[in-house]
Design an enzyme around this catalytic site. Structure first.
Site, short mmCIF file in Angstrom:
data_model
loop_
_atom_site.label_atom_id
_atom_site.label_comp_id
_atom_site.label_asym_id
_atom_site.label_seq_id
_atom_site.Cartn_x
_atom_site.Cartn_y
_atom_site.Cartn_z
CG HIS A 72 -27.18 -8.45 -3.99
ND1 HIS A 72 -26.97 -8.55 -2.55
CD2 HIS A 72 -28.46 -8.22 -4.30
CE1 HIS A 72 -28.02 -8.10 -2.05
NE2 HIS A 72 -28.99 -8.06 -3.01
CD GLU A 74 -21.95 -7.88 -3.63
OE1 GLU A 74 -21.98 -7.23 -2.63
OE2 GLU A 74 -22.93 -7.98 -4.44
CB CYS A 100 -25.88 -8.28 1.44
SG CYS A 100 -26.11 -9.72 0.50
CB CYS A 103 -22.94 -10.84 -1.53
SG CYS A 103 -24.36 -10.42 -2.60
#
Length: 145
Positions: A72, A74, A100, A103
Site C-alpha cells: 500500500h 502508506e 486499512c 497500514c
C-alpha cells in the site's frame, strides 16, 4: 476559525492534491493510491501502491485480483523513511484513500500524529484504530481540493 487554522487547512488540501498526483505513478489498474509524509513543512517521504522493488510492475493477476504482495502507498512511504536518515515522529501523512488496519498499525508505530485522507474506504477499521491511538484523522472531500 483563526487564520492559523485556515492556513493549515489550505496546506492540507495542497499536500493531498500532491498525493493524488503522486498516485499516478502506480501501475495498479484497480486503484491508484498515493501518500506523502510531511514534517516541519517538508515532504520527507512519498509512496504509491505497487509491487516491491525488483518485482514486475503488475499489481493484479489475470483475473483482476490484486496480488498478495502488493504494498500500500502508506507502507511504501513509511518503509522509505526506514532506509533514510529521517524519522516520522510527529509527522503528517497525506493519503488519497483511507488507511486499512494493517497500514494503521504501521502509522501508529511510526510516530505519525496526523492523517489526512481524501476517499473513504468501505472498511473503517483502520480509521477507527488511528482514532483510538489518539492520532488526528481528517477527511478532506474531493470537492474541496
Amino acid at each position: 476559525m483563526n487564520s492559523k487554522d485556515l492556513k493549515q487547512i489550505e496546506l492540507d488540501k495542497r499536500y493531498l492534491r500532491m498525493a493524488r498526483i503522486w498516485a499516478e505513478n502506480s501501475y495498479c489498474q484497480r486503484r491508484q493510491v498515493g501518500a506523502l509524509i510531511v514534517k516541519d513543512k517538508m515532504i520527507i517521504s512519498d509512496g504509491y501502491n505497487g509491487t516491491p522493488a525488483g518485482f514486475e510492475n503488475v499489481c493484479e493477476d489475470n483475473n483482476g485480483v490484486t496480488k498478495p504482495y502488493v504494498l500500500h502507498a502508506e507502507a511504501n512511504a513509511i518503509t522509505k523513511i526506514a532506509r533514510s536518515g529521517n524519522n516520522s515522529d510527529g509527522a503528517t501523512l497525506y493519503v488519497t484513500a483511507s488507511p486499512c488496519i494493517e497500514c494503521a498499525k504501521l502509522i501508529i508505530q511510526s510516530g505519525i500524529k496526523r492523517v489526512i485522507y481524501g476517499e473513504h474506504y468501505r472498511l473503517t477499521d483502520g480509521i477507527d484504530l488511528l482514532k483510538r491511538a489518539g492520532i488526528e484523522v481528517l477527511f478532506v472531500e474531493a470537492a474541496e481540493q
